[in-house]
Structure formats: C-alpha cells, structure tokens
Write a protein that holds these residues in place. Sequence first.
Motif, short mmCIF file in Angstrom:
data_model
loop_
_atom_site.label_atom_id
_atom_site.label_comp_id
_atom_site.label_asym_id
_atom_site.label_seq_id
_atom_site.Cartn_x
_atom_site.Cartn_y
_atom_site.Cartn_z
N ARG A 62 1.00 -1.12 0.02
CA ARG A 62 0.01 0.01 0.06
C ARG A 62 0.84 1.29 -0.03
O ARG A 62 0.72 2.27 -0.61
N VAL B 119 2.51 1.61 -3.58
CA VAL B 119 1.62 1.78 -4.56
C VAL B 119 1.11 3.32 -4.46
O VAL B 119 0.95 4.03 -5.31
N THR B 120 0.82 3.57 -3.12
CA THR B 120 0.22 5.17 -2.94
C THR B 120 1.30 6.02 -3.37
O THR B 120 1.14 7.05 -3.96
N PHE C 88 -1.29 -2.73 -13.79
CA PHE C 88 -0.07 -3.01 -12.86
C PHE C 88 0.38 -4.28 -13.04
O PHE C 88 -0.17 -5.24 -13.35
N VAL D 283 3.34 -7.05 -10.93
CA VAL D 283 3.98 -7.32 -10.00
C VAL D 283 4.95 -8.37 -10.14
O VAL D 283 4.74 -9.48 -10.89
N PRO E 140 -2.48 -4.42 -6.57
CA PRO E 140 -2.32 -2.96 -6.50
C PRO E 140 -3.50 -2.16 -6.88
O PRO E 140 -3.68 -1.22 -6.54
N ALA F 43 -5.32 1.20 -5.37
CA ALA F 43 -5.60 2.11 -6.18
C ALA F 43 -7.22 2.64 -5.88
O ALA F 43 -7.48 3.82 -5.82
N ASP G 148 -4.52 -6.21 -12.92
CA ASP G 148 -3.28 -6.51 -12.08
C ASP G 148 -2.86 -7.89 -13.29
O ASP G 148 -3.79 -8.58 -13.37
N ILE H 3 6.83 -3.46 -8.24
CA ILE H 3 5.43 -3.30 -8.71
C ILE H 3 5.78 -1.90 -9.78
O ILE H 3 6.29 -1.05 -9.76
N VAL I 145 3.79 0.20 -13.39
CA VAL I 145 2.35 0.65 -13.76
C VAL I 145 2.61 1.26 -14.97
O VAL I 145 3.70 1.77 -15.51
#
Length: 128
Positions: free
Chosen positions: A23, A26-27, A49, A51, A60, A64, A77, A91, A93
């Motif tokens: 978290r 990703v944030t 995303f 991983v 992920p 989001a 994902d 990760i 994106v």
Amino acid sequence: MTTKVRAIRGAITAAENTKEAMRDAVTELLTDIETRNQLDYEEVVSVIFTVTSDLDAVFPAAIARENPQWTSVPLLDIQQMQVKGSLEKCIRVLIYVNSHKPQTEMYHSYLRKAEKLRPDLSLTSGLR
C-alpha cells in the motif's frame, strides 16, 4: 486541439510482501505520477499494474481503488514474467491517458530501487 492517447510508465519496490508495504509503495508511486503529470482523472483511460512473483499480499489495483478518484478507472493486475537476476519486490504501472501534451512531456516515475530500471529518467541523475 485534439487529444491523443499517451502512456505513463512507473515502477517502485516494496519493502516487503505485506499489504502495508505494498500500500505504501503503490500510494507513493501513484501520487508521484499524479502530481508530476497533473493528471485529470477524467482523462485516464486505463491502468495496468504488474508485480513480481514475490509480491502476492494484495492486488495493486485494490490499493488504487481506495482512492475515490480511481474507482471508475478500469484497472488490471498482472504477474510479471520471472527473469533471473531481475529486480525483486517490484510493482510496475502503465497508465493510458488522453492528453493534449506530446508523449515527450509525460513524466515517468521510477522510485526507490526501481530507479535502476531507468536511470535515464531518475531524478537523482538530474533528468526528469
């Protein structure tokens, strides 16, 4: 002026395979991309995303979706292919957006240990 579909890339590493660490990563990644590209969420087409196989604590996209601005955006994902010696706990994106800006003005975020994936785009190297 017409819009075109543009792509924004990014990557970050998680400290460990936990929901909290993922978290946090990703944030941080999405916030950096959103801020530097001044994203208008109405112009986001979709997000993919990926991983590495050592991250499976949470999707992920689920992280989001905790942000209300991402709830109506199509998110996907995928597990990244395994390559010996590749960066662990990574990760990535890929964000597709409609934009008036040329592709060269899209900011791509490579954070934490993921900076080594694209040193040419790293802030620490003095480039965007």
